[in-house]
Design an enzyme around this catalytic site. Structure first.
Site, PDB file in Angstrom:
ATOM      1  N   TYR A 255       0.626  -1.076  -0.110  1.00 40.75           N
ATOM      2  CA  TYR A 255       0.069   0.081  -0.001  1.00 40.75           C
ATOM      3  C   TYR A 255       0.891   1.455  -0.095  1.00 40.75           C
ATOM      4  O   TYR A 255       2.250   1.287   0.360  1.00 40.75           O
ATOM      5  CB  TYR A 255      -0.946   0.096   1.096  1.00 40.75           C
ATOM      6  CG  TYR A 255      -0.217  -0.245   2.602  1.00 40.75           C
ATOM      7  CD1 TYR A 255      -0.123   0.882   3.350  1.00 40.75           C
ATOM      8  CD2 TYR A 255      -0.172  -1.516   3.142  1.00 40.75           C
ATOM      9  CE1 TYR A 255       0.478   0.816   4.693  1.00 40.75           C
ATOM     10  CE2 TYR A 255       0.264  -1.519   4.391  1.00 40.75           C
ATOM     11  CZ  TYR A 255       0.653  -0.527   5.250  1.00 40.75           C
ATOM     12  OH  TYR A 255       1.245  -0.809   6.216  1.00 40.75           O
ATOM     13  N   HIS A 303       6.055  -0.386   0.843  1.00 40.30           N
ATOM     14  CA  HIS A 303       5.443   0.530   0.023  1.00 40.30           C
ATOM     15  C   HIS A 303       6.525   0.815  -1.070  1.00 40.30           C
ATOM     16  O   HIS A 303       7.726   0.514  -1.291  1.00 40.30           O
ATOM     17  CB  HIS A 303       5.912   2.110   0.908  1.00 40.30           C
ATOM     18  CG  HIS A 303       5.217   2.086   2.216  1.00 40.30           C
ATOM     19  ND1 HIS A 303       3.991   1.788   2.481  1.00 40.30           N
ATOM     20  CD2 HIS A 303       5.772   2.520   3.356  1.00 40.30           C
ATOM     21  CE1 HIS A 303       3.755   1.900   3.673  1.00 40.30           C
ATOM     22  NE2 HIS A 303       4.690   2.327   4.384  1.00 40.30           N
TER      23      HIS A 303
END
Ligand code: C5P
Length: 327
Positions: A255, A303
């Protein structure tokens, strides 16, 4: 007699002339006032039909997503970034959010917990809407080490909103990072004492985060300063987080980073966005401007750091934002 008569006739015609001049001025004045009245009250409606090509959403030199390519226009349509009490999160969005971090839970649990949160913070996040007469500018300040020796401080502080992230602080780094903070976005493990006037923007990743908010805000020991001003607190919408990951980052990584989501939020609340302090070093380390030596242990982890960086560059090339890459 004649000599006396002339001046009398002259005076009468002079006064007649003066009266008609006054009438003309009065008429012109009434006309002017009526026209200005129409412009003030109906200005926007009239312009809608007369000058559609000159309509602007803001008063900046260039407003976000103005006259740009379709590809970039598409990513500008995101769900509302901040939660409100009545926001109805879909099961799909909830299920995506629930899997981000361990904890589980059902959507009805989630709704109950959110209801409790909104008993403590304002229902509708206080946001200033865009207006053709105003230019809302944002500085988004990431925590990258590339800020050191940049001297960006005054430029950052010059913007209307200054958004800082997680453990990002000013003290000791004012010349490079500025000293104003209007919004502080953070995941809850990184929360620390904020100024009473700073708006806390809370990023939640699991059910326990919602319980944390309720606990911290409802038990405020007397005499102890609260962590932040709950009347200014806002919570990020999980549907917005999902949209950023799926549409903007094409599902790369687990994410988006807190910083990248803060940047997307800025694109929603401002008309002009200036981005500072983003970028890992050449080895992919996410070290911070306050680290004494570059921290080689912090990678961008789950990430997609590289994808985020490239996306910021692309947005900058489309003039959606201004990217300051540091020293
Ligand atoms: O490290 P932390 O997550 O607190 O930093 C805040 C944000 O700043 C990150 O989420 C990331 O988006 C950005 N950052 C960066 N490059 C770094 C450090 C942080 O892009 N070297």
């Amino acid at each position: 007699m004649r000599r006396r008569l002339y001046p009398q006739v002259g005076a009468a015609s002079h006064s007649h002339c003066r009266t008609s001049k006054m009438k003309t001025i009065t008429r012109l004045l009434i006309l002017f006032l009526s026209v200005s009245g129409i412009c003030v009250f109906w200005g926007e409606e009239v312009l809608q039909y007369v000058l559609p090509q000159q309509q602007r959403s803001c008063a900046c030199d260039r407003c976000l997503f103005e006259n740009d390519t379709l590809a970039i226009q598409n990513i500008s349509r995101f769900p509302q970034p901040l939660l409100s009490r009545k926001y109805n999160l879909s099961e799909e969005d909830f299920n995506w959010w629930k899997r981000l971090q361990p904890g589980g839970g059902s959507i009805s649990d989630y709704r109950k917990k959110i209801e409790k949160v909104f008993q403590l913070i304002p229902d509708n996040p206080p946001l200033e809407a865009s207006s053709p007469g105003y230019c809302r500018t944002c500085a988004v300040v990431g925590n990258s080490r590339n800020l050191l020796k940049s001297h960006y401080g005054p430029l950052i502080d010059f913007q209307d909103y200054v958004i800082r992230i997680n453990r990002g602080r000013s003290k000791g780094f004012e010349a490079d990072v500025g000293n104003r903070t209007t919004h502080h976005v953070m995941y809850l493990e990184s929360a620390s004492q904020l100024d009473n006037t700073t708006r806390p923007v809370l990023f939640t990743f699991k059910m326990r985060d919602l319980e944390w908010i309720t606990r911290v805000l409802s038990t405020q020991p007397s005499g102890k300063k609260s962590l932040f001003n709950k009347d200014l607190a806002m919570v990020l919408n999980p549907a917005f987080m999902r949209n950023i990951h799926q549409v903007w980052l094409q599902k790369k990584g687990a994410y988006a980073s807190t910083g990248f989501m803060a940047l997307a939020l800025a694109l929603h609340i401002c008309d002009e966005v200036h981005v500072f302090g983003f970028g890992a070093d050449s080895d992919g380390n996410w070290s911070h401007y306050w680290d004494k030596v570059p921290n080689k242990k912090i990678k961008t982890g789950g990430h997609p750091g590289k994808v985020e960086y490239e996306m910021i560059e692309e947005l900058a090339s489309h003039q959606v934002l201004k990217f300051y890459k540091g020293w």
